[in-house]
Design an enzyme around this catalytic site. Structure first.
Site, PDB file in Angstrom:
ATOM      1  N   HIS A  98       0.836  -1.195   0.000  1.00 22.79           N
ATOM      2  CA  HIS A  98       0.000   0.000   0.000  1.00 22.79           C
ATOM      3  C   HIS A  98       0.871   1.245   0.000  1.00 22.79           C
ATOM      4  O   HIS A  98       1.752   1.381   0.836  1.00 22.79           O
ATOM      5  CB  HIS A  98      -0.913   0.006   1.225  1.00 22.79           C
ATOM      6  CG  HIS A  98      -1.962   1.048   1.098  1.00 22.79           C
ATOM      7  ND1 HIS A  98      -1.711   2.373   1.327  1.00 22.79           N
ATOM      8  CD2 HIS A  98      -3.245   0.966   0.714  1.00 22.79           C
ATOM      9  CE1 HIS A  98      -2.806   3.063   1.093  1.00 22.79           C
ATOM     10  NE2 HIS A  98      -3.754   2.238   0.722  1.00 22.79           N
ATOM     11  N   TYR A 231      -7.897  10.518   4.409  1.00 25.78           N
ATOM     12  CA  TYR A 231      -7.885  11.450   5.542  1.00 25.78           C
ATOM     13  C   TYR A 231      -8.798  12.623   5.179  1.00 25.78           C
ATOM     14  O   TYR A 231      -8.492  13.359   4.234  1.00 25.78           O
ATOM     15  CB  TYR A 231      -6.477  11.985   5.798  1.00 25.78           C
ATOM     16  CG  TYR A 231      -5.482  10.954   6.294  1.00 25.78           C
ATOM     17  CD1 TYR A 231      -5.628  10.364   7.541  1.00 25.78           C
ATOM     18  CD2 TYR A 231      -4.378  10.591   5.522  1.00 25.78           C
ATOM     19  CE1 TYR A 231      -4.716   9.433   8.011  1.00 25.78           C
ATOM     20  CE2 TYR A 231      -3.449   9.663   5.982  1.00 25.78           C
ATOM     21  CZ  TYR A 231      -3.620   9.087   7.225  1.00 25.78           C
ATOM     22  OH  TYR A 231      -2.719   8.168   7.693  1.00 25.78           O
ATOM     23  N   PRO A 323      -2.792   6.760  17.409  1.00 28.80           N
ATOM     24  CA  PRO A 323      -2.829   5.954  16.173  1.00 28.80           C
ATOM     25  C   PRO A 323      -2.867   6.789  14.894  1.00 28.80           C
ATOM     26  O   PRO A 323      -2.981   6.243  13.813  1.00 28.80           O
ATOM     27  CB  PRO A 323      -4.104   5.113  16.336  1.00 28.80           C
ATOM     28  CG  PRO A 323      -4.862   5.679  17.466  1.00 28.80           C
ATOM     29  CD  PRO A 323      -3.988   6.626  18.227  1.00 28.80           C
ATOM     30  N   LYS A 327       2.055   4.058  13.887  1.00 31.07           N
ATOM     31  CA  LYS A 327       3.466   3.790  14.181  1.00 31.07           C
ATOM     32  C   LYS A 327       3.683   2.769  15.299  1.00 31.07           C
ATOM     33  O   LYS A 327       4.759   2.190  15.421  1.00 31.07           O
ATOM     34  CB  LYS A 327       4.157   5.084  14.648  1.00 31.07           C
ATOM     35  CG  LYS A 327       4.194   6.168  13.615  1.00 31.07           C
ATOM     36  CD  LYS A 327       5.562   6.229  12.985  1.00 31.07           C
ATOM     37  CE  LYS A 327       5.633   7.230  11.882  1.00 31.07           C
ATOM     38  NZ  LYS A 327       5.879   6.644  10.598  1.00 31.07           N
ATOM     39  N   TYR A 419       6.182   9.208   7.260  1.00 32.93           N
ATOM     40  CA  TYR A 419       4.959   8.408   7.308  1.00 32.93           C
ATOM     41  C   TYR A 419       5.276   6.906   7.375  1.00 32.93           C
ATOM     42  O   TYR A 419       4.639   6.156   8.104  1.00 32.93           O
ATOM     43  CB  TYR A 419       4.143   8.736   6.060  1.00 32.93           C
ATOM     44  CG  TYR A 419       2.725   8.245   6.052  1.00 32.93           C
ATOM     45  CD1 TYR A 419       1.865   8.514   7.113  1.00 32.93           C
ATOM     46  CD2 TYR A 419       2.211   7.550   4.958  1.00 32.93           C
ATOM     47  CE1 TYR A 419       0.546   8.083   7.087  1.00 32.93           C
ATOM     48  CE2 TYR A 419       0.897   7.118   4.924  1.00 32.93           C
ATOM     49  CZ  TYR A 419       0.071   7.386   5.993  1.00 32.93           C
ATOM     50  OH  TYR A 419      -1.233   6.958   5.967  1.00 32.93           O
TER      51      TYR A 419
HETATM   52  C1  LIG Z   1      -7.399   1.339  16.896  1.00 32.27           C
HETATM   53  C2  LIG Z   1      -5.904   1.193  16.780  1.00 32.27           C
HETATM   54  C3  LIG Z   1      -5.309   1.180  15.507  1.00 32.27           C
HETATM   55  C4  LIG Z   1      -3.927   1.046  15.401  1.00 32.27           C
HETATM   56  N1  LIG Z   1      -3.350   1.062  14.146  1.00 32.27           N
HETATM   57  C5  LIG Z   1      -2.006   0.919  14.035  1.00 32.27           C
HETATM   58  C6  LIG Z   1      -1.362   0.812  12.735  1.00 32.27           C
HETATM   59  O1  LIG Z   1      -2.009   0.837  11.681  1.00 32.27           O
HETATM   60  N2  LIG Z   1       0.000   0.649  12.698  1.00 32.27           N
HETATM   61  C7  LIG Z   1       0.739   0.569  13.852  1.00 32.27           C
HETATM   62  O2  LIG Z   1       1.974   0.422  13.772  1.00 32.27           O
HETATM   63  N3  LIG Z   1       0.159   0.644  15.085  1.00 32.27           N
HETATM   64  C8  LIG Z   1      -1.180   0.805  15.206  1.00 32.27           C
HETATM   65  N4  LIG Z   1      -1.763   0.800  16.438  1.00 32.27           N
HETATM   66  C9  LIG Z   1      -0.930   0.644  17.640  1.00 32.27           C
HETATM   67  C10 LIG Z   1      -0.568  -0.822  17.862  1.00 32.27           C
HETATM   68  O3  LIG Z   1      -1.714  -1.649  17.849  1.00 32.27           O
HETATM   69  C11 LIG Z   1       0.182  -0.986  19.190  1.00 32.27           C
HETATM   70  O4  LIG Z   1       1.187  -0.013  19.249  1.00 32.27           O
HETATM   71  C12 LIG Z   1       0.797  -2.377  19.316  1.00 32.27           C
HETATM   72  O5  LIG Z   1      -0.206  -3.339  19.571  1.00 32.27           O
HETATM   73  C13 LIG Z   1       1.847  -2.429  20.442  1.00 32.27           C
HETATM   74  O6  LIG Z   1       2.320  -3.733  20.590  1.00 32.27           O
HETATM   75  P1  LIG Z   1       2.804  -4.251  22.022  1.00 32.27           P
HETATM   76  O7  LIG Z   1       3.233  -5.653  21.817  1.00 32.27           O
HETATM   77  O8  LIG Z   1       3.744  -3.287  22.606  1.00 32.27           O
HETATM   78  O9  LIG Z   1       1.508  -4.186  22.952  1.00 32.27           O
HETATM   79  P2  LIG Z   1       0.120  -4.936  22.841  1.00 32.27           P
HETATM   80  O10 LIG Z   1      -0.232  -5.263  21.439  1.00 32.27           O
HETATM   81  O11 LIG Z   1      -0.842  -4.117  23.635  1.00 32.27           O
HETATM   82  O12 LIG Z   1       0.367  -6.313  23.584  1.00 32.27           O
HETATM   83  C14 LIG Z   1       0.525  -6.374  24.986  1.00 32.27           C
HETATM   84  C15 LIG Z   1       0.143  -7.760  25.455  1.00 32.27           C
HETATM   85  O13 LIG Z   1       0.375  -7.840  26.867  1.00 32.27           O
HETATM   86  C16 LIG Z   1      -0.726  -8.463  27.496  1.00 32.27           C
HETATM   87  N5  LIG Z   1      -0.764  -7.963  28.867  1.00 32.27           N
HETATM   88  C17 LIG Z   1      -1.182  -6.765  29.329  1.00 32.27           C
HETATM   89  N6  LIG Z   1      -1.011  -6.658  30.648  1.00 32.27           N
HETATM   90  C18 LIG Z   1      -0.454  -7.824  31.041  1.00 32.27           C
HETATM   91  C19 LIG Z   1      -0.005  -8.321  32.299  1.00 32.27           C
HETATM   92  N7  LIG Z   1      -0.131  -7.594  33.409  1.00 32.27           N
HETATM   93  N8  LIG Z   1       0.536  -9.560  32.339  1.00 32.27           N
HETATM   94  C20 LIG Z   1       0.676 -10.320  31.208  1.00 32.27           C
HETATM   95  N9  LIG Z   1       0.265  -9.893  29.998  1.00 32.27           N
HETATM   96  C21 LIG Z   1      -0.275  -8.654  29.913  1.00 32.27           C
HETATM   97  C22 LIG Z   1      -1.928  -8.052  26.658  1.00 32.27           C
HETATM   98  O14 LIG Z   1      -3.018  -8.966  26.814  1.00 32.27           O
HETATM   99  C23 LIG Z   1      -1.342  -8.096  25.250  1.00 32.27           C
HETATM  100  O15 LIG Z   1      -1.467  -9.363  24.649  1.00 32.27           O
HETATM  101  C24 LIG Z   1      -3.138   0.925  16.575  1.00 32.27           C
HETATM  102  C25 LIG Z   1      -3.755   0.903  17.843  1.00 32.27           C
HETATM  103  C26 LIG Z   1      -5.120   1.043  17.944  1.00 32.27           C
HETATM  104  C27 LIG Z   1      -5.762   1.026  19.320  1.00 32.27           C
END
Ligand SMILES: Cc1cc2nc3c(=O)[nH]c(=O)nc-3n(C[C@H](O)[C@H](O)[C@H](O)COP(=O)(O)OP(=O)(O)OC[C@H]3O[C@@H](n4cnc5c(N)ncnc54)[C@H](O)[C@@H]3O)c2cc1C
Length: 422
Positions: A98, A231, A323, A327, A419
């Protein structure tokens, strides 16, 4: 936080000498990883492939982890990391390149082929739940240890050399049981509300900004309505369109903060999206049932430093990005790779240099991403409230920014790099 405070947080009895009681030791690992999101699973896979002993502790069950729809736009660098480590099989099959976004405003619309302009290339659209499923399957198939329904409650002795993680597990009767995992290092990949953040020793600063803007994040069982990220800048508020698959599309609608999400019927949502995206001028939206909705207050924060003793923060636990510029998941994967390399250097080769530099290296990437996301927020949103002098000034600036982006090649290159780049 003291040992006894943390133990109380964990719901344990505290003995007279300040140690916890009633906690069974569940196991040990060189690296205890909290959370099975993109950050935790990339880290787990990379460590496992290098022969480092690790365990992932995840609060939710497997079905929940594999179906949580969030991100979708993967940067070229993320794809590079996944490919380099043999984690991109599903992505290669199901990911869709994309490279174009379309801006719509009262001044018209224009498209930006950012993929062909900037040095960072294009995005690959691949739903986060698919990526997480791939990473999970790969990790478990390779013999990785992962405990579902195991919530980290507190990290003890993070400042020392033998940290431990107090966990609560379900026992099938809803009572739960406290246990403890001991490790050499703990990687906090458990998001912004996780135990890693709660357990930080003193000396970590949280930089925080509330952007004052709220989105209704929607997932519609409807094919994309345009072949670009859309957008729409509108006096009534922002509206966004992002394809996920050929049958599912993510939409965003800026709404009044504090207003109930239920006040938005499906009919009202589609009508408002159509209005702000100027469907009457540029083509109708393809409507379908809204299968998921969430209210998101746009906030950003960065913790600094990202390491305290034996505890490292990765992904959303380290920094929350709004979001608006897609990123968060990309940064999570990048930081996981940086930390994995550093841990392997330390644990397999006795070289701690990478661990010492982990925080500074990641913060450089994080602040660049924050800066770009902040710029996007300013570009896309009208301040809520009546159209007073300040609002009108902001809107005029946003129009001027859009015009510069439409007409200046240099600015387009800057945009394309920011971006897609992480
Ligand atoms: C609506 C939306 C759209 C998005 N779109 C984009 C996009 O297009 N591109 C992009 O790059 N980012 C996007 N993001 C952001 C992205 O989803 C997050 O930044 C990403 O999921 C971060 O990954 P992570 O592994 O750090 O955390 P998470 O994905 O939040 O994973 C954390 C994990 O830890 C677990 N957990 C939490 N607390 C505990 C605990 N106490 N003990 C054990 N396990 C625990 C949770 O259940 C989860 O499985 C978006 C976010 C949202 C909300």
């Amino acid at each position: 936080m003291s040992e006894s405070q943390r133990a109380q947080l964990a719901g344990d009895a505290v003995t007279g000498d300040g140690t916890t009681s009633g906690i069974t030791d569940d196991g040990t690992a060189d690296v205890v990883i909290l959370g099975a999101g993109p950050a935790g699973l990339v880290l787990g896979n990379l460590l496992l492939a290098s022969g480092i002993d690790c365990v992932v502790l995840e609060r939710a069950d497997r079905a929940h982890v594999q179906t949580r729809a969030r991100a979708g736009y993967l940067a070229a660098n993320t794809v590079r990391i996944l490919e380099e480590h043999g984690l991109a099989e599903g992505l290669r099959r199901g990911g869709v390149p994309h490279a174009v976004c379309e801006f719509r405003s009262g001044d018209g619309r224009f498209r930006l082929d950012y993929g062909s302009i900037g040095p960072a290339g294009a995005h690959t659209v691949y739903p986060q739940q698919e990526l997480v499923t791939d990473l999970l399957t790969h990790y478990l198939d390779a013999g990785g240890r992962l405990e579902f329904e195991t919530e980290a409650v507190a990290v003890l002795d993070a400042d020392g050399t033998r940290p431990s993680v107090v966990v609560r597990t379900a026992d099938g009767e809803g009572q739960g049981r406290n246990g403890r995992w001991r490790g050499r290092y703990v990687a906090g990949c458990d998001g912004r509300h996780g135990a890693a953040r709660r357990s930080l020793p003193a000396g970590v600063v949280r930089h925080h900004r509330d952007h004052g803007v709220t989105w209704l994040g929607l997932l519609a069982e409807a094919p994309p309505s345009l072949d670009a990220v859309g957008y729409a800048v509108h006096r009534r508020g922002f509206a966004g369109h992002m394809a996920r698959t050929s049958e599912v599309t993510r939409y965003y609608l800026q709404i009044e903060r504090g207003g109930p999400a239920d006040a938005w019927s499906e009919q009202r949502i589609w009508d408002e999206l159509a209005l702000r995206m100027r469907a009457a001028d540029y083509g109708p939206l393809r409507r379908g049932p809204i299968v998921q909705r969430a209210v998101v207050d746009l906030e950003s924060d960065v913790l600094e430093p990202l390491r305290r003793g034996s505890l490292f923060l990765v992904g959303d636990a380290a920094s929350l990005l709004s979001p608006s510029a897609a990123k968060g998941a990309n940064l999570a994967v990048l930081e996981a790779e940086i930390l994995a390399r550093a841990l392997v250097d330390d644990l397999a080769h006795g070289n701690p240099e990478g661990l010492d530099r982990y925080s500074a290296r990641c913060l450089e990437h994080i602040w660049r991403a924050q800066e770009f996301s902040h710029w996007m927020i300013q570009l896309l949103h009208s301040p809520p409230g009546p159209a007073d002098g300040e609002t009108l000034f902001h809107d005029a600036l946003a129009r001027s920014r859009l015009e510069t982006l439409r007409t200046s090649r240099t600015h387009q290159q800057w945009f394309a790099e920011g971006y897609v780049g992480v």
